[in-house]
Design an enzyme around this catalytic site. Structure first.
Site, short mmCIF file in Angstrom:
data_model
loop_
_atom_site.label_atom_id
_atom_site.label_comp_id
_atom_site.label_asym_id
_atom_site.label_seq_id
_atom_site.Cartn_x
_atom_site.Cartn_y
_atom_site.Cartn_z
CG ASP A 189 -0.34 -0.62 2.46
OD1 ASP A 189 0.90 -0.64 2.56
OD2 ASP A 189 -1.09 -1.06 3.34
CG ASP A 249 -9.10 -1.10 11.95
OD1 ASP A 249 -8.18 -1.84 11.52
OD2 ASP A 249 -9.45 -0.06 11.38
CG HIS A 290 -6.08 -2.12 8.94
ND1 HIS A 290 -6.11 -0.95 9.66
CD2 HIS A 290 -4.77 -2.44 8.83
CE1 HIS A 290 -4.88 -0.59 9.97
NE2 HIS A 290 -4.04 -1.48 9.48
CD GLU A 316 -8.78 1.16 8.06
OE1 GLU A 316 -8.88 0.16 8.81
OE2 GLU A 316 -8.08 2.14 8.34
C1 F6R Z 1 1.33 -1.69 6.18
C2 F6R Z 1 0.01 -2.26 6.25
C3 F6R Z 1 -0.80 -2.26 7.48
C4 F6R Z 1 -0.03 -2.66 8.72
C5 F6R Z 1 -0.94 -2.59 9.94
C6 F6R Z 1 -0.20 -2.91 11.21
O1 F6R Z 1 1.89 -1.83 4.88
O2 F6R Z 1 -0.44 -2.73 5.25
O3 F6R Z 1 -1.87 -3.16 7.33
O4 F6R Z 1 0.49 -3.96 8.57
O5 F6R Z 1 -1.47 -1.31 10.03
O6 F6R Z 1 0.73 -1.91 11.45
P1 F6R Z 1 1.84 -2.06 12.57
O7 F6R Z 1 2.71 -3.18 12.15
O8 F6R Z 1 2.57 -0.74 12.55
O9 F6R Z 1 1.14 -2.32 13.84
#
Ligand code: F6R
Length: 262
Positions: free
Chosen positions: A69, A138, A140, A145
């Site tokens: 992303d 959440d 995701h 989301e």
């Molecule tokens: C990042 C991504 C997000 C993260 C998620 C967890 O490329 O796609 O889905 O993997 O937000 O983030 P952290 O690892 O910072 O808790």
């Protein structure tokens, strides 16, 4: 789905690095890695870099990478853009040239076609061999989301306030976290041949339990993992704490035949 409860984040990093290196060695220069950003994969990336510098890692010549992303609306080259982040945290130290590291393009003039073009680039590369994933508090997956279609492809999405608050630590404040992102869809992620979900820390316990033991639902996007034939979840003790069947997962892993691998 194979769920591996581990003692700590270091063990998660070592095992994840083993999976990535195993693939890179097996594909001899043709591996396609799917890379997540965020905090969770950083110990894995550091472990890969440590082994590379120590001379025990594989050659990364010819390896291609695709990120999950990208933020929309940051100035080009912003240090928190995922392009800059993945170069700094992994691909530059491993010596993978920038032209072999791909991400959805946030160019404002071409946003309407950015998703389609990224899907085409993924197809042209032959698809992702191993996709590293983190999970949001959440539920995701990438930046899909709650409410995201389980069949979605790469497209523009709006972050929830919860995710913007979670990611404010990378910026000066919540207000500086972009609202919009381009993200691989859940359907895109399902096309990768092996999904490697990393989860560490107590903040992920509820989301992880919902994803792997709860119902398949767009309300918990990471539950889409239940549809994939080859998923490995590496979780530290805190992230695994909410799993009802964690003792069973431990027994399964302890009794796993060595020839099986992850
Ligand atoms: C990042 C991504 C997000 C993260 C998620 C967890 O490329 O796609 O889905 O993997 O937000 O983030 P952290 O690892 O910072 O808790």
């Amino acid at each position: 789905m194979e769920i591996v409860p581990l003692a700590d984040a270091e063990q998660v990093a070592r095992l994840a690095a083993d999976v990535v290196e195993g693939l890179v060695r097996a594909r001899r220069g043709s591996a396609v890695l799917g890379l997540a950003t965020g905090s969770t994969p950083l110990p894995t990336y550091r472990e890969l870099i440590r082994r590379h510098r120590a001379g025990s890692g594989p050659s990364y010549d010819g390896v291609r990478c695709f990120t999950l992303d990208e933020y929309v609306g940051l100035p080009a080259g912003h240090p928190e853009s995922y392009r800059a982040t993945i170069a700094r945290e992994l691909t530059d130290p491993l010596g993978i040239p920038a032209d072999r590291v791909h991400g959805p393009s946030p160019d404002p003039d071409q946003l309407a076609t950015a998703g389609e073009r990224y899907e085409e680039a993924l197809r042209a590369a032959g698809g992702v061999d191993v996709q590293i994933l983190g999970i949001g508090t959440d539920g995701h997956l990438a930046f899909n989301e709650p409410g995201s279609s389980l069949a979605s492809l790469t497209r523009l999405k709006t972050l929830t306030e919860e995710t913007r608050r979670d990611n404010a630590r990378f910026f000066g404040s919540v207000a500086e976290v972009p609202r919009h992102v381009l993200t691989q869809g859940l359907g895109t992620i399902l096309r990768a041949r092996h999904l490697l979900l990393l989860a560490t820390g107590a903040a992920k316990a509820a989301a992880l339990a919902a994803a792997v033991e709860g119902p398949l639902s767009a309300s918990c996007p990471a539950s889409v993992l239940q549809l994939h034939p080859h998923v490995t979840v590496l979780a530290d003790g805190s992230a695994a704490a909410g799993l009802a069947r964690r003792d069973h997962y431990r027994e399964v892993y302890a009794a796993k035949p060595a020839w099986q691998g992850l």
